[in-house]
Design a protein around this motif. Sequence first.
Motif, short mmCIF file in Angstrom:
data_model
loop_
_atom_site.label_atom_id
_atom_site.label_comp_id
_atom_site.label_asym_id
_atom_site.label_seq_id
_atom_site.Cartn_x
_atom_site.Cartn_y
_atom_site.Cartn_z
N GLU A 253 0.83 -1.21 0.00
CA GLU A 253 0.00 0.00 0.00
C GLU A 253 0.87 1.26 0.00
OE1 GLU A 253 -3.65 0.27 0.18
OE2 GLU A 253 -3.31 -1.72 -0.67
N ASP A 254 1.92 1.23 0.77
CA ASP A 254 2.84 2.37 0.80
C ASP A 254 3.46 2.61 -0.57
OD1 ASP A 254 2.44 2.73 3.57
OD2 ASP A 254 4.02 1.29 4.05
N LEU A 255 3.82 1.53 -1.25
CA LEU A 255 4.44 1.65 -2.56
C LEU A 255 3.47 2.26 -3.56
CD1 LEU A 255 6.78 1.20 -4.49
CD2 LEU A 255 6.02 -1.19 -4.76
N ALA A 256 2.22 1.78 -3.55
CA ALA A 256 1.21 2.32 -4.46
C ALA A 256 0.99 3.81 -4.22
CB ALA A 256 -0.10 1.56 -4.32
N LYS A 257 0.95 4.21 -2.96
CA LYS A 257 0.76 5.63 -2.64
C LYS A 257 1.97 6.45 -3.08
CE LYS A 257 -2.46 4.85 1.18
NZ LYS A 257 -2.68 4.91 2.65
N THR B 38 2.52 9.90 -6.23
CA THR B 38 3.23 11.19 -6.13
C THR B 38 4.35 11.29 -7.16
OG1 THR B 38 4.87 10.42 -4.51
CG2 THR B 38 2.75 11.19 -3.66
N ALA B 39 4.53 10.25 -7.97
CA ALA B 39 5.66 10.20 -8.91
C ALA B 39 5.30 10.68 -10.31
CB ALA B 39 6.21 8.78 -8.99
N GLY B 40 4.00 10.89 -10.59
CA GLY B 40 3.61 11.33 -11.92
C GLY B 40 2.24 10.88 -12.38
N PRO B 41 1.83 9.62 -12.12
CA PRO B 41 0.53 9.17 -12.62
C PRO B 41 -0.66 9.94 -12.04
CG PRO B 41 1.89 7.30 -11.97
CD PRO B 41 2.58 8.54 -11.47
N ALA B 42 -1.72 10.04 -12.84
CA ALA B 42 -2.97 10.63 -12.34
C ALA B 42 -3.63 9.68 -11.36
CB ALA B 42 -3.91 10.92 -13.51
N LEU B 43 -3.51 8.37 -11.62
CA LEU B 43 -4.10 7.39 -10.72
C LEU B 43 -3.36 6.07 -10.79
CD1 LEU B 43 -7.27 5.79 -12.27
CD2 LEU B 43 -6.19 7.71 -13.39
N VAL B 44 -3.37 5.37 -9.67
CA VAL B 44 -2.82 4.02 -9.55
C VAL B 44 -3.95 3.13 -9.08
CG1 VAL B 44 -1.17 2.53 -8.35
CG2 VAL B 44 -0.50 4.86 -9.01
N MET C 261 -6.15 4.87 -6.37
CA MET C 261 -5.52 5.91 -5.57
C MET C 261 -5.12 7.04 -6.52
SD MET C 261 -3.06 3.56 -3.15
CE MET C 261 -3.73 2.22 -2.16
N LEU C 262 -5.61 8.23 -6.24
CA LEU C 262 -5.38 9.35 -7.14
C LEU C 262 -4.28 10.26 -6.64
CD1 LEU C 262 -8.65 8.60 -7.31
CD2 LEU C 262 -8.50 10.32 -9.09
N HIS C 263 -3.73 11.05 -7.55
CA HIS C 263 -2.60 11.92 -7.25
C HIS C 263 -2.93 12.95 -6.18
CE1 HIS C 263 -4.05 15.63 -9.30
NE2 HIS C 263 -4.83 14.74 -9.89
N ASP C 264 -4.22 13.29 -6.04
CA ASP C 264 -4.63 14.31 -5.08
C ASP C 264 -5.03 13.72 -3.73
OD1 ASP C 264 -7.03 13.12 -5.72
OD2 ASP C 264 -7.88 14.87 -6.74
N GLY C 265 -4.78 12.43 -3.53
CA GLY C 265 -5.06 11.80 -2.25
C GLY C 265 -6.40 11.10 -2.16
N ARG C 266 -7.28 11.29 -3.14
CA ARG C 266 -8.56 10.60 -3.13
C ARG C 266 -8.37 9.10 -3.35
NH1 ARG C 266 -11.84 12.35 -7.75
NH2 ARG C 266 -9.91 13.23 -8.62
N GLU C 267 -9.32 8.31 -2.86
CA GLU C 267 -9.35 6.88 -3.12
C GLU C 267 -10.78 6.49 -3.49
OE1 GLU C 267 -7.67 4.33 -0.18
OE2 GLU C 267 -5.75 5.42 -0.09
#
Length: 251
Positions: A137-141, A145-151, A163-169
């Motif tokens: 989970e930590d890795l996905a978060k 923050t590395a560039g993608p809009a969402l993971v 998980m979105l770049h702005d912290g939404r899930e």
Amino acid sequence: MLAHLSGSGVRLAAGSDAAPATSVATATLDATGAATYEFDLTWDIAESATPRPTPVVVHTGSIAAVLDPGADAVLALVHSARDHATVTYDPNARPTLMGDPATALARIDNVVAASDVVKVSDEDLAWLAQATDGDGEDLAKRWTTAGPALVVVTRGGEGATAMLHDGREVGIVAPKVSVVDTVGAGDSFMAGLIDGLWSARLLGASQRDALRAIDDATLSGILTRCARIGAITVSRAGANPPTAAEPRHPP
């Protein structure tokens, strides 16, 4: 293979069928239908295989982005595609080919940073996270923050979480289905994700800001359809994903 692709409306770039032999993956199923794999392949990419005409989405994943000698060419292609295309990526870890988690993660991180959308399974995250100080989970978060809009993290029968770049899930549950085998489930989900974003008119570099601003309802609807597509695939033998014309609900 060529006939199957042609029948599905796939057009191959020149040079795509020039390999001296077909790659082979041998899948071994356990009692639950989950697969482990052994591979016989060599991976490279011909210069003539550059996508044409200019695409609005470029997807890569798994062995292609990690295994030498083709991996460097894939990364270069991904970087060059960002000017006009949405880049989507599925790390799809294959430990028997990718070596140790730390070596694989170093290459995977480079592709993640160049991607707009990443889809990864919880099992893949757990394997890669062995090379970090945290868990999957930590890795996905970190990737958000590395560039993608969402993971998007898939969890098999437990559903998926974006998980979105702005912290939404945004999370969805998976439909209940009798599993025959899991071969092709992740690829089916990924295909549904790309198709869903296309249907929502969120693909292409010109739509990058709109993709990053995707609302929860739209994303939830796309992920729910992805889960249905994956459920249909695991309900039958082999890598046999549904077509768009097949039933909307899994058997």
